[in-house]
Design a protein around this motif. Sequence first.
Motif, PDB file in Angstrom:
ATOM      1  N   TRP A   1      10.125  -1.752  -5.313  1.00  0.00           N
ATOM      2  CA  TRP A   1       9.853  -0.201  -5.491  1.00  0.00           C
ATOM      3  C   TRP A   1       9.224   0.054  -6.919  1.00  0.00           C
ATOM      4  N   ARG A   2       9.649  -0.657  -8.045  1.00  0.00           N
ATOM      5  CA  ARG A   2       9.107  -0.602  -9.381  1.00  0.00           C
ATOM      6  C   ARG A   2       7.456  -1.102  -9.227  1.00  0.00           C
ATOM      7  N   ALA A   3       7.545  -2.216  -8.584  1.00  0.00           N
ATOM      8  CA  ALA A   3       6.085  -2.592  -8.425  1.00  0.00           C
ATOM      9  C   ALA A   3       5.091  -1.769  -7.583  1.00  0.00           C
ATOM     10  N   ILE A   4       5.592  -1.329  -6.539  1.00  0.00           N
ATOM     11  CA  ILE A   4       4.935  -0.031  -5.690  1.00  0.00           C
ATOM     12  C   ILE A   4       4.675   1.084  -6.688  1.00  0.00           C
ATOM     13  N   ASP A   5       5.472   1.547  -7.255  1.00  0.00           N
ATOM     14  CA  ASP A   5       5.378   2.845  -8.191  1.00  0.00           C
ATOM     15  C   ASP A   5       4.323   2.433  -9.298  1.00  0.00           C
ATOM     16  N   ASN A   6       4.182   1.162  -9.465  1.00  0.00           N
ATOM     17  CA  ASN A   6       3.127   0.858 -10.591  1.00  0.00           C
ATOM     18  C   ASN A   6       1.655   0.612 -10.237  1.00  0.00           C
ATOM     19  N   LEU A   7       1.589   0.951  -8.787  1.00  0.00           N
ATOM     20  CA  LEU A   7       0.087   0.606  -8.267  1.00  0.00           C
ATOM     21  C   LEU A   7      -0.574   1.995  -8.699  1.00  0.00           C
ATOM     22  N   PRO A   8      -1.901   1.748  -8.821  1.00  0.00           N
ATOM     23  CA  PRO A   8      -2.759   2.946  -8.990  1.00  0.00           C
ATOM     24  C   PRO A   8      -2.561   3.912  -7.878  1.00  0.00           C
ATOM     25  N   GLU A   9      -2.772   5.203  -8.143  1.00  0.00           N
ATOM     26  CA  GLU A   9      -2.322   6.394  -7.432  1.00  0.00           C
ATOM     27  C   GLU A   9      -2.691   6.144  -5.899  1.00  0.00           C
ATOM     28  N   LYS A  10      -4.140   6.212  -5.786  1.00  0.00           N
ATOM     29  CA  LYS A  10      -4.706   6.006  -4.434  1.00  0.00           C
ATOM     30  C   LYS A  10      -4.077   4.678  -3.939  1.00  0.00           C
ATOM     31  N   CYS A  11      -4.233   3.646  -4.447  1.00  0.00           N
ATOM     32  CA  CYS A  11      -3.799   2.468  -3.827  1.00  0.00           C
ATOM     33  C   CYS A  11      -2.367   2.567  -3.299  1.00  0.00           C
ATOM     34  N   ARG A  12      -1.513   3.159  -4.147  1.00  0.00           N
ATOM     35  CA  ARG A  12      -0.115   3.137  -3.770  1.00  0.00           C
ATOM     36  C   ARG A  12       0.034   4.308  -2.576  1.00  0.00           C
ATOM     37  N   GLU A  13      -0.863   5.334  -2.525  1.00  0.00           N
ATOM     38  CA  GLU A  13      -0.828   6.179  -1.430  1.00  0.00           C
ATOM     39  C   GLU A  13      -1.102   5.539  -0.244  1.00  0.00           C
ATOM     40  N   ILE A  14      -2.049   4.720  -0.103  1.00  0.00           N
ATOM     41  CA  ILE A  14      -2.548   4.135   0.845  1.00  0.00           C
ATOM     42  C   ILE A  14      -1.707   3.123   1.435  1.00  0.00           C
ATOM     43  N   PHE A  15      -1.042   2.207   0.569  1.00  0.00           N
ATOM     44  CA  PHE A  15       0.020   1.384   0.828  1.00  0.00           C
ATOM     45  C   PHE A  15       0.984   2.024   1.642  1.00  0.00           C
ATOM     46  N   LEU A  16       1.464   3.109   1.101  1.00  0.00           N
ATOM     47  CA  LEU A  16       2.767   3.770   1.499  1.00  0.00           C
ATOM     48  C   LEU A  16       2.576   4.310   2.849  1.00  0.00           C
ATOM     49  N   LEU A  17       1.208   4.792   3.053  1.00  0.00           N
ATOM     50  CA  LEU A  17       0.737   5.306   4.542  1.00  0.00           C
ATOM     51  C   LEU A  17       1.169   4.250   5.446  1.00  0.00           C
ATOM     52  N   SER A  18       0.587   3.093   5.106  1.00  0.00           N
ATOM     53  CA  SER A  18       0.742   2.164   5.833  1.00  0.00           C
ATOM     54  C   SER A  18       1.920   1.399   6.159  1.00  0.00           C
TER      55      SER A  18
ATOM     56  N   LYS B   1      -9.068  -0.724   3.796  1.00  0.00           N
ATOM     57  CA  LYS B   1      -8.866  -2.084   3.679  1.00  0.00           C
ATOM     58  C   LYS B   1      -8.857  -2.921   2.363  1.00  0.00           C
ATOM     59  N   ASN B   2      -9.996  -2.409   1.364  1.00  0.00           N
ATOM     60  CA  ASN B   2     -10.064  -2.831   0.060  1.00  0.00           C
ATOM     61  C   ASN B   2      -8.767  -2.530  -0.682  1.00  0.00           C
ATOM     62  N   GLN B   3      -8.219  -1.393  -0.530  1.00  0.00           N
ATOM     63  CA  GLN B   3      -7.139  -0.720  -1.365  1.00  0.00           C
ATOM     64  C   GLN B   3      -5.790  -1.554  -0.691  1.00  0.00           C
ATOM     65  N   MET B   4      -5.747  -1.933   0.373  1.00  0.00           N
ATOM     66  CA  MET B   4      -4.617  -2.584   0.726  1.00  0.00           C
ATOM     67  C   MET B   4      -4.708  -4.077   0.311  1.00  0.00           C
ATOM     68  N   THR B   5      -5.883  -4.596   0.185  1.00  0.00           N
ATOM     69  CA  THR B   5      -5.800  -6.059  -0.205  1.00  0.00           C
ATOM     70  C   THR B   5      -5.524  -5.864  -1.791  1.00  0.00           C
ATOM     71  N   LYS B   6      -6.084  -4.848  -2.578  1.00  0.00           N
ATOM     72  CA  LYS B   6      -5.607  -4.782  -3.923  1.00  0.00           C
ATOM     73  C   LYS B   6      -4.257  -4.653  -4.291  1.00  0.00           C
ATOM     74  N   ALA B   7      -3.630  -3.506  -3.237  1.00  0.00           N
ATOM     75  CA  ALA B   7      -2.258  -3.440  -3.193  1.00  0.00           C
ATOM     76  C   ALA B   7      -1.294  -4.606  -3.335  1.00  0.00           C
ATOM     77  N   PHE B   8      -1.825  -5.667  -1.992  1.00  0.00           N
ATOM     78  CA  PHE B   8      -1.161  -6.752  -1.757  1.00  0.00           C
ATOM     79  C   PHE B   8      -1.264  -7.863  -3.158  1.00  0.00           C
ATOM     80  N   SER B   9      -2.335  -7.724  -3.385  1.00  0.00           N
ATOM     81  CA  SER B   9      -2.667  -8.569  -4.640  1.00  0.00           C
ATOM     82  C   SER B   9      -1.725  -8.331  -5.757  1.00  0.00           C
TER      83      SER B   9
END
Length: 163
Positions: free
Chosen positions: A98-115, A137-145
């Motif tokens: 959850w700390r790592a998710i919180d540190n994602l850029p805002e839009k990237c985090r939003e898309i990741f959590l929606l998914s 898709k690009n934001q999800m790739t960025k989030a996973f990376s």
Amino acid sequence: MEFDKHFRKLYLPLGMYALRLVNDAPTAEDIVSEAFTKAWIRVEEGECIENFPAYMYRSVRNECISFLREKKEMIGLENIPEIDDETVDTSERDAKIWRAIDNLPEKCREIFLLSKRDGLSNQEIADELGISLKTVKNQMTKAFSRLREALSSGHKPFFLPFL
């Protein structure tokens, strides 16, 4: 004892532990806060707490049991496991995720959590946010990376268990 150091280290893992027991985030947060308040009072009164992390896990467990009893949710109460290394490790792992998710850029985090949290498809996310499918898709790739990078120790691959 360095109370604030323990607080910073243990607050989120204890929250994850309490959440698994009571299944309600605001309640879990209240329980952890109450346990820390009680511990602070004991320390201020001069009591020496030998193993502070173990003491806090036990306190949070007891607070969760009290909460469930008050709610009359006695079913399964006897199945609340004792605290062991696996319980602590799982709580710390969840907190790290959850700390790592919180540190994602805002839009990237939003898309990741929606998914991952809300279970929306890439197309549903694109429609809801008014963005292209390719952007999702690009934001999800960025989030996973970024999550793999933040959560792997050394070069070992890290499996992301989603909460």
